[in-house]
Every structure is written in structure tokens, then in C-alpha cells.
Scaffold this motif. Structure first.
Motif, mmCIF file in Angstrom:
data_model
loop_
_atom_site.group_PDB
_atom_site.id
_atom_site.type_symbol
_atom_site.label_atom_id
_atom_site.label_comp_id
_atom_site.label_asym_id
_atom_site.label_seq_id
_atom_site.Cartn_x
_atom_site.Cartn_y
_atom_site.Cartn_z
ATOM 1 N N LYS A 130 82.097 47.539 -2.521
ATOM 2 C CA LYS A 130 82.045 47.071 -1.122
ATOM 3 C C LYS A 130 81.988 45.543 -1.114
ATOM 4 N N ILE A 131 82.924 44.902 -0.421
ATOM 5 C CA ILE A 131 83.033 43.438 -0.437
ATOM 6 C C ILE A 131 81.740 42.772 0.008
ATOM 7 N N SER A 132 81.156 43.279 1.111
ATOM 8 C CA SER A 132 79.942 42.637 1.653
ATOM 9 C C SER A 132 78.803 42.662 0.633
ATOM 10 N N LEU A 133 78.645 43.777 -0.104
ATOM 11 C CA LEU A 133 77.571 43.882 -1.101
ATOM 12 C C LEU A 133 77.861 43.023 -2.322
ATOM 13 N N ARG A 134 79.135 43.001 -2.731
ATOM 14 C CA ARG A 134 79.518 42.164 -3.876
ATOM 15 C C ARG A 134 79.236 40.690 -3.589
ATOM 16 N N LYS A 135 79.574 40.294 -2.357
ATOM 17 C CA LYS A 135 79.327 38.896 -1.974
ATOM 18 C C LYS A 135 77.835 38.597 -1.932
ATOM 19 N N ALA A 136 77.057 39.505 -1.346
ATOM 20 C CA ALA A 136 75.605 39.296 -1.228
ATOM 21 C C ALA A 136 74.969 39.188 -2.612
ATOM 22 N N ARG A 137 75.367 40.092 -3.511
ATOM 23 C CA ARG A 137 74.799 40.064 -4.861
ATOM 24 C C ARG A 137 75.220 38.791 -5.594
ATOM 25 N N TYR A 138 76.502 38.434 -5.432
ATOM 26 C CA TYR A 138 77.021 37.239 -6.116
ATOM 27 C C TYR A 138 76.329 35.962 -5.614
ATOM 28 N N HIS A 139 76.204 35.832 -4.284
ATOM 29 C CA HIS A 139 75.560 34.637 -3.711
ATOM 30 C C HIS A 139 74.105 34.520 -4.176
ATOM 31 N N THR A 140 73.399 35.659 -4.169
ATOM 32 C CA THR A 140 71.979 35.661 -4.562
ATOM 33 C C THR A 140 71.841 35.294 -6.034
ATOM 34 N N LEU A 141 72.676 35.905 -6.869
ATOM 35 C CA LEU A 141 72.652 35.593 -8.303
ATOM 36 C C LEU A 141 72.991 34.130 -8.557
ATOM 37 N N ILE A 191 69.961 31.881 -7.739
ATOM 38 C CA ILE A 191 68.855 32.014 -8.701
ATOM 39 C C ILE A 191 69.243 31.450 -10.061
ATOM 40 N N CYS A 192 70.495 31.713 -10.491
ATOM 41 C CA CYS A 192 70.957 31.172 -11.783
ATOM 42 C C CYS A 192 71.052 29.650 -11.735
ATOM 43 N N ALA A 193 71.416 29.105 -10.563
ATOM 44 C CA ALA A 193 71.472 27.642 -10.407
ATOM 45 C C ALA A 193 70.072 27.049 -10.572
ATOM 46 N N VAL A 194 69.083 27.688 -9.963
ATOM 47 C CA VAL A 194 67.688 27.224 -10.083
ATOM 48 C C VAL A 194 67.251 27.278 -11.544
ATOM 49 N N GLN A 195 67.570 28.393 -12.201
ATOM 50 C CA GLN A 195 67.219 28.537 -13.626
ATOM 51 C C GLN A 195 67.859 27.420 -14.459
ATOM 52 N N ILE A 234 73.206 13.174 -10.755
ATOM 53 C CA ILE A 234 73.364 13.306 -9.297
ATOM 54 C C ILE A 234 74.578 14.190 -8.993
ATOM 55 N N ASN A 235 75.687 13.974 -9.731
ATOM 56 C CA ASN A 235 76.898 14.772 -9.492
ATOM 57 C C ASN A 235 76.662 16.257 -9.763
ATOM 58 N N LYS A 236 75.819 16.547 -10.749
ATOM 59 C CA LYS A 236 75.476 17.953 -11.051
ATOM 60 C C LYS A 236 74.776 18.581 -9.848
ATOM 61 N N LEU A 237 73.817 17.821 -9.278
ATOM 62 C CA LEU A 237 73.072 18.331 -8.121
ATOM 63 C C LEU A 237 73.998 18.538 -6.926
ATOM 64 N N LEU A 238 74.941 17.613 -6.741
ATOM 65 C CA LEU A 238 75.896 17.741 -5.631
ATOM 66 C C LEU A 238 76.758 19.001 -5.807
ATOM 67 N N LYS A 239 77.093 19.304 -7.072
ATOM 68 C CA LYS A 239 77.909 20.487 -7.365
ATOM 69 C C LYS A 239 77.175 21.767 -6.938
ATOM 70 N N TYR A 240 75.854 21.799 -7.160
ATOM 71 C CA TYR A 240 75.076 22.979 -6.778
ATOM 72 C C TYR A 240 75.073 23.183 -5.266
ATOM 73 N N LEU A 243 77.969 25.428 -4.018
ATOM 74 C CA LEU A 243 78.105 26.748 -4.638
ATOM 75 C C LEU A 243 78.555 27.849 -3.695
ATOM 76 N N GLU A 244 77.888 27.947 -2.552
ATOM 77 C CA GLU A 244 78.139 29.073 -1.645
ATOM 78 C C GLU A 244 79.550 29.040 -1.087
ATOM 79 N N GLU A 245 79.966 27.845 -0.663
ATOM 80 C CA GLU A 245 81.299 27.692 -0.085
ATOM 81 C C GLU A 245 82.362 28.003 -1.146
#
Length: 483
Positions: A178-189, A192-196, A285-291, A294-296
Motif C-alpha cells: 500500500k503506497i500510503s503505508l510504504r510512504k509513512a514507514r519510509y518517512h518515519t525510518l 529516525i535514521c537521520a537522527v542516528q 552545515i551542508n550536511k545539516l541542510l541536506k537532512y 529529506l521528506e521532500e
């Protein structure tokens, strides 16, 4: 007349491009031509319904791909648009005409279908599961990370283990394609992976500042920018995890871009070490801007659809070949002839899996891990079969306990062949039967008394490990995991 034939035998009506010919009695057929003639005189109510349907159709993809919750701004916006269209459809006057009534009914049904899909996407049990896991990650960030960036001690092992557990659980949430669930899981991951990643990157840094301010006046400015970058790092983590309501991505992006401009304006007087120091801070700074993008980026590249991901396609190709080798081994009358060539090819497949790019995506990492286990299990199966074949040619006296362990290994080899062929879930009778058979072999091994024989002890230990690995593999095959 117009119903006649041309010299070529074609109906005259068709020759003139009028679609189907007229009937011989002169009455008109219902053709596209006549329909198009009526279009100019189409009833205003029908025209209005078509306009509404066009507007509804224009937001269909947004509804199908909606990956948020029912309290999101975008949910309310889509709900408002669809509800408004329903009111518009209701207000269309049918004048009691059957065709208009049918058209209005169809338009209302389509709009109601999309409204229902929007509601189901936002309230799907697996969408709620994703949100609950994300809330756990938010709590970890509030408790362990926010204090760290406010001058607390350090990031604890407890946080790292907690985040890793959250990531693993998210990769196992079912999406059913399901596209909506795949997107939700991907965005959430992704968040969290960006924070890690941000925290790991920060922990690797030297605690002392790279240059002394005595070296050059511009160093003091770079140092102060570096302190601002560190604060921004904490703000970014809080933003990604939704634990900071006082900041926006746009404002943080402006702040970071401003810091780059400040660094660009600095005069480093051709000093290589200062230029390198400045470059490192700019890269940070560029690394932080890249994060922040992410969503877009995930939406525009369709990165959430791992079915089309080239790393996943490579893994699938390896698994396809592995299954072909497995089927050949299980179906051949004299498999010993295949053992050497099969094992060599399977080792090559593990090499191919090692080369698969993980793209910092935990779902791809999990897919590769499982594929490696699949291939290694088949290699273990061949190894055991080979050992049992060789044993036939060495009839010698041996310790009874050692013989008992080999008897169990013979049984495990047969069971493992069945497990390799198993393709079901944990409610299947066959799963329960295989699980019971493996448990029985473990109990049989427990009953073996090595009587102090070191060789027997080692053999029994290996047999127990093998039985447990086959059980784990049976679980892995039946847990219905998907990327």
C-alpha cells in the motif's frame, strides 16, 4: 442513398468518416459520431457533474498516497475539498431525468470512495503502529538527546540500543504494498535514521576545537560559527522528531545558509590550515541542510517504493538463482554430484550480496541480511549432506553417544530439506509439525550423555546449534516480512 456501398464495397457512411454505417432502413446507429454531435447540446447538469469529477480526479493521487494521520493539515485540506465536491454534486439539479440522476449517483460514489480511502489511510492499524513506534523514538530523544544539546553529559548506550530497536521494529511493519503505508514507514525510518546518523557523526568528532584563536583573528569567528552549528544540530534533531514546536525547517535553513555566508565572507589570508578548518565547518552545515530536504526528496524520487530499488532488485536476482539451485538439489535423484558446483556458486552469491549498496536504508539492510541467511542455510544443508554421505564409507567402531548424535544429525538433515521447501505462515499445520519435529531432536540431543568424551561434547554442541539455526530459519521464512 447514404446506406449504399462504394465501388470498393465499403458503406458510404464509413467512407465519409461517420463511424458505423447507417442501417439499411435509414435509422441511425448509436455511434461516437452522433454522441459527439450531442456534446454541443449536452445538458448543463451533465457538464457540471463532469467538471466536478475532473476536480475530484485531480486530487486522487494525493489521497491514495496520503501517509499522514487524521490530525494533519493535509488530511483536513483533502477532506475539505472532497466534502465540498459532495455538496456541489448534491446541488446539481437532475430535473427528474434518469440519465442525470445516474450521472450524479456515479459522481457521488466516486467522491465518497476517495473520502473513505483517505480515512482508511490515516487510521489503518499499521499506520497507527508506525506512529506508536515513532512516539517511542520521540520519548528517547526528549529524555536522552535534548538534555545533551542543552549541556548535558553524553549520549548513552541505552539511547543507541533503543533507537536501533525502534528502527528494526519499523522495518518489520507490514505495508501490503500500500503506497500510503510504504510512504509513512519510509518517512518515519528516514527521520529516525537521520537522527542516528547526526548523533554518530557528532560523537566521532574531537571534543577540542581544531585551531587556537591565537593563530589568526578569523579563527575566533569560525569557532563561534561552529558553536552555532552545534546548537543547530540539536534544533534539527528536535525538528525531525517533532519535539520542537518553536522552530520551523524554513527558518533553520535560513539560519544555516546565513552561517555559510558569514564563513564565505571571512578573509583567511591564504592560510591553508584555516581554509581547511573553514571548509570542514561549511561541509558540516551542508550536511545539516541536506537532512532538511529529506521528506521532500522521498516524495519526488519515489524512494519509498523499494520494489523498484536497484539494490533490492540485485538481492531479488540472487534469491531467484538461490531458489533454482535449491530446487535442483531437492529434486535430483543423485544430489552428491551437484554438491561441489552448487556450493561454489552459492559462495559466489554471498559475494554478490556483500557488494549490494545499503544506501543507509535499514529495509535494504534487513533484506540483504535475510538473503545472506537464505544462502548460508542452503550451504549448511549441503555441508551436512556431504558429511552424512562420507560417513557411509567409514564403518568403524565409535562411542555410542557419538553415534546417537549422528543419528540426530541424519534426522535434522531430512527436516531441514522440508524446512527449505516450506512456504507458509505460522498458523499452517505444516509449520507446527516441523517446529515439533525440531523440538523433538533438541530433546533427543539433551538426552545424549557424552560420558566425558570431548569429541562427543563438541559434536552434540554443534548439533544443538544446527537444530536452533533451522528453527530460527523456519521462523524467518514464516514471518511474512516485506520491504
Amino acid at each position: 442513398g447514404s446506406g449504399g456501398l462504394s465501388a470498393a464495397g465499403e458503406p458510404l457512411g464509413r467512407q465519409r468518416g461517420l463511424g458505423k454505417p447507417l442501417t439499411l432502413d435509414g435509422s441511425a446507429c448509436e455511434t461516437e459520431h452522433y454522441k459527439s454531435m450531442d456534446m454541443g447540446n449536452q445538458h448543463p447538469s451533465i457538464s457540471r457533474l463532469q467538471e466536478i469529477q475532473k476536480e475530484v480526479k485531480s486530487i486522487e493521487q494525493q489521497v491514495v498516497g496520503f501517509s499522514g494521520l487524521s490530525d494533519d493539515k493535509n488530511y483536513k485540506k483533502l477532506e475539505r475539498i472532497l466534502t465540498k465536491q459532495l455538496f456541489e454534486i448534491d446541488s446539481v439539479d437532475t430535473e427528474g431525468k434518469g440519465d442525470i440522476q445516474q450521472a450524479r449517483k456515479r459522481a457521488a460514489q466516486e467522491t465518497e470512495r476517495l473520502l473513505k480511502e483517505l480515512e482508511q489511510n490515516a487510521n489503518h492499524p499499521h499506520r497507527i503502529e508506525i506512529q506508536n513506534i515513532f512516539k517511542e523514538a520521540q520519548s528517547l530523544v526528549r529524555e536522552k538527546i535534548v538534555p545533551f544539546y542543552s549541556g548535558g553529559n553524553c549520549v548513552t548506550d541505552e539511547f543507541e540500543e533503543g533507537i536501533q530497536d525502534v528502527i528494526l521494529r519499523l522495518t518489520h511493519v507490514k505495508t501490503g504494498g500500500k503506497i500510503s503505508l510504504r510512504k509513512a514507514r519510509y518517512h518515519t525510518l528516514t527521520k529516525i535514521c537521520a537522527v542516528q546518523e547526526i548523533i554518530e557523526d557528532c560523537m566521532k568528532r574531537q571534543p577540542s576545537l581544531p585551531l587556537s584563536e591565537d593563530v589568526h583573528p578569523s579563527v575566533a569567528k569560525i569557532n563561534s560559527v561552529m558553536c552555532e552549528v552545534n546548537k543547530a544540530r540539536g534544533t534539527l534533531i528536535a525538528l525531525l522528531m517533532g519535539v520542537n514546536n518553536n522552530e520551523t525547517c524554513r527558518h533553520l535553513s535560513c539560519v544555516l545558509s546565513g552561517l555559510i555566508a558569514d564563513l564565505d565572507a571571512l578573509d583567511v589570508c591564504g592560510r591553508t590550515e584555516i581554509r581547511n578548518y573553514r571548509r570542514e565547518v561549511v561541509e558540516d552545515i551542508n550536511k545539516l541542510l541536506k537532512y532538511l530536504d529529506l521528506e521532500e526528496e522521498a516524495d519526488t524520487t519515489k524512494a519509498f517504493d523499494l520494489g523498484q530499488n536497484h539494490s533490492i532488485l540485485k538481492i531479488e536476482k540472487v534469491l531467484k538463482r538461490m531458489r533454482e539451485i535449491k530446487n535442483e538439489l531437492l529434486q535430483t535423484q543423485n544430489p552428491p554430484e551437484l554438491y561441489l558446483s552448487s556450493k561454489t556458486e552459492l559462495q559466489g552469491l554471498i559475494g554478490q550480496l556483500d557488494e549490494v549498496s545499503l544506501e543507509k536504508n535499514p529495509c535494504i539492510r534487513e533484506a540483504r541480511r535475510r538473503a545472506v541467511i537464505e544462502v548460508q542455510t542452503l550451504i549448511t544443508y549441503i555441508d551436512l549432506k556431504e558429511a552424512l554421505e562420507k560417513r557411509k564409507f567409514f564403518a568403524c567402531e565409535e562411542h555410542p553417544s557419538h553415534k546417537a548424535v549422528w543419528n540426530v544429525l541424519g534426522n535434522l538433515s531430512e527436516i531441514q530439506g522440508e524446512v527449505l521447501s516450506f512456504d507458509g505462515n505460522r498458523t499452517d499445520k505444516n509449520y507446527i509439525r516441523l517446529e515439533e519435529l525440531l523440538t523433538k531432536q533438541l530433546l533427543a540431543l539433551d538426552a545424549v550423555d557424552p560420558q566425558g568424551e570431548e569429541k562427543c561434547k563438541a559434536a552434540r554442541k554443534q548439533a544443538v546449534k544446527l537444530a536452533q539455526n533451522i528453527l530460527s530459519y523456519l521462523d524467518l521464512k514464516s514471518d511474512e516480512w516485506e520491504y
